[in-house]
Design an enzyme around this catalytic site. Structure first.
Site, PDB file in Angstrom:
ATOM      1  N   TYR A  38       8.919 -42.655 -35.908  1.00  0.00           N
ATOM      2  CA  TYR A  38       7.803 -42.764 -34.971  1.00  0.00           C
ATOM      3  C   TYR A  38       8.243 -42.239 -33.611  1.00  0.00           C
ATOM      4  O   TYR A  38       9.352 -42.535 -33.153  1.00  0.00           O
ATOM      5  CB  TYR A  38       7.365 -44.231 -34.823  1.00  0.00           C
ATOM      6  CG  TYR A  38       6.272 -44.406 -33.797  1.00  0.00           C
ATOM      7  CD1 TYR A  38       4.936 -44.345 -34.177  1.00  0.00           C
ATOM      8  CD2 TYR A  38       6.571 -44.612 -32.448  1.00  0.00           C
ATOM      9  CE1 TYR A  38       3.918 -44.476 -33.236  1.00  0.00           C
ATOM     10  CE2 TYR A  38       5.562 -44.741 -31.503  1.00  0.00           C
ATOM     11  CZ  TYR A  38       4.240 -44.677 -31.906  1.00  0.00           C
ATOM     12  OH  TYR A  38       3.244 -44.803 -30.977  1.00  0.00           O
ATOM     13  N   GLU A  61       1.239 -38.807 -29.657  1.00  0.00           N
ATOM     14  CA  GLU A  61       1.822 -39.691 -30.668  1.00  0.00           C
ATOM     15  C   GLU A  61       2.099 -38.911 -31.949  1.00  0.00           C
ATOM     16  O   GLU A  61       1.192 -38.282 -32.498  1.00  0.00           O
ATOM     17  CB  GLU A  61       0.868 -40.844 -30.970  1.00  0.00           C
ATOM     18  CG  GLU A  61       1.461 -41.852 -31.934  1.00  0.00           C
ATOM     19  CD  GLU A  61       0.515 -43.019 -32.201  1.00  0.00           C
ATOM     20  OE1 GLU A  61      -0.593 -42.785 -32.704  1.00  0.00           O
ATOM     21  OE2 GLU A  61       0.903 -44.161 -31.889  1.00  0.00           O
TER      22      GLU A  61
END
Ligand code: ADP
Ligand code: MG
Length: 399
Positions: A119, A207
């Protein structure tokens, strides 16, 4: 402003970030040709909506055990079949709300051999007043659970805007993501690239979930979600051109034409308020009395009669609205002008639901008198507490 995954990847690719080959399509007839442009033997058919959680999402029109909004496909026939099942259907994910979003575009992407899913995001960290990378080795579709149950697995690295991403910053990110060998070398070049894109394009969020380490040890951006700072869009016509208004709330688009700060919410009490602070307080007190606001709406300090009318129309066009609370503090704006505006709006659009009006401030007596003498079915309130109680009671009584 948000854009689709495939658009975000194109932006990042311009900066040199490693992304897979892919083709965006708008109809299932284009699926086979799109897939033929890619090498195979694995293709991934990805719903393009402005919401995440697509992989675990469910299509409303399909049986509950049907696959989600991101589908691995092992043949051209599979790609076409998946495209037909997804396009035009409503995908409900953890981020869309129960209404879901209709899938109007698909991205057919080359499949990657995934070793690890990481992530990575960049955002503005208000606590330190700097852009910051937020990373975790536990990327993929369960990042929300990681944040909740094992927050220590999430590492934040703030960046000094004067220096940008230093070698030391990049090394810290590599360490946090446990990158070795080729992946580490990729990371050292990728992190500054992502930061540059974030800054130059005035992103408010970038993101990448997941950023993957592939079986060959290289890094690849496998998903990308980007939001841009609306106040900086005038600097980026190329980004504005990517806007997909079918993804935006119609009421919010209408509100933006009148320069009204409006956000649609899930409750049933429509609010018309001047000043963001008062609007927040109004929403809080509605909740305190056990109901939910249908929207946030700040008509602004200098609201004209036209603005008030437009605001009223937007609120009443929401079928969820079962009652309206007008809460205005007349400062520069006089209460009698607001009262006239509210009445004009009510006369124009009609009133099917209870309306509570609370006015305070300049010319309040005159404002109240205008409303009292209007003959319209408006419930007057003396203060915010009284107003909230009255609208909640009216809505609950009607239900
Ligand atoms: P979302 O976050 O909306 O669910 P993603 O793009 O992250 O959508 O895709 C969900 C999952 O699908 C990823 O975590 C990854 O495991 C898999 N996936 C997505 N794109 C590819 C690809 N090109 N090749 C292989 N697997 C993929
Ligand atoms: Mg994702």
């Amino acid at each position: 402003m948000n854009i689709h995954e495939y658009q975000a990847k194109a932006v990042l690719k311009e900066y040199g970030a490693p992304v897979a080959e892919g083709v965006a399509i708008f109809s299932a007839d284009e699926a086979a040709a799109a897939a033929r442009k890619l090498p195979g033997p694995l293709w991934v058919v990805k719903s393009q909506i402005h919401a995440g959680g697509r992989g675990k999402g469910k299509f409303k029109e399909l049986p509950a055990d049907a696959k989600g909004g991101v589908r691995l496909s092992f043949s051209l026939e599979d790609v076409v079949k998946n495209a037909r099942e997804m396009l035009g259907h409503t995908l409900v994910t953890a981020q869309t709300g129960p209404a879901g979003k209709v899938v109007n575009r698909l991205y057919i992407e080359d499949g990657a051999d995934i070793e690890r899913e990481l992530y990575l995001s960049i955002l503005v960290d208000r606590s330190v007043g700097r852009p910051a990378f937020v990373v975790s080795t536990e990327g993929g579709m369960d990042i929300e659970a990681v944040a909740e149950h094992t927050p220590e697995k999430i590492v934040t690295v703030a960046i000094d805007p004067d220096t940008g991403v230093t070698e030391a910053d990049a090394a810290r990110l590599c360490d946090a993501l446990e990158l070795e060998g080729a992946a580490r070398a990729d990371g050292m070049t990728l992190f500054p690239i992502l930061y540059k894109a974030f800054m130059e394009k005035d992103m408010s969020l970038l993101e990448i979930n997941p950023l993957i380490v592939m079986k060959d040890g290289r890094l690849r951006v496998l998903d990308a979600k980007v939001s841009f700072d609306g106040n900086a869009l005038f600097r980026h016509p190329e980004i504005v051109a990517l806007r997909d208004i079918t993804e935006e709330d119609e009421k919010e688009i209408e509100a933006s034409k009148y320069d009204l700060a409006y956000v649609a919410l899930d409750g049933n009490i429509g609010c018309m308020v001047n000043g963001a602070g008062l609007a927040m307080a109004t929403m809080d007190i509605i909740k305190l009395y056990g109901a939910e606001p249908a929207n946030f709406l700040d008509v602004g300090g200098g609201a004209s009669k036209e603005k008030v009318t437009a605001a009223f129309k937007i609120i009443t066009s929401d079928p969820n609205v079962k009652g309206i609370l007008v809460n205005i503090f007349g400062g520069i704006m006089r209460c009698d002008v607001i009262a006239e505006g509210v009445l004009a709006a009510v006369r124009e659009v009609g009133l099917q639901v209870p309306l509570v009006v609370r006015l305070e401030g300049t010319n309040v007596e005159l404002g109240k008198k205008i409303i009292a003498e209007s003959g319209l079915n408006v419930i007057a309130a003396d203060d915010l507490d009284d107003a909230a109680k009255k609208i909640v009671a009216a809505v609950k009584g009607a239900a």
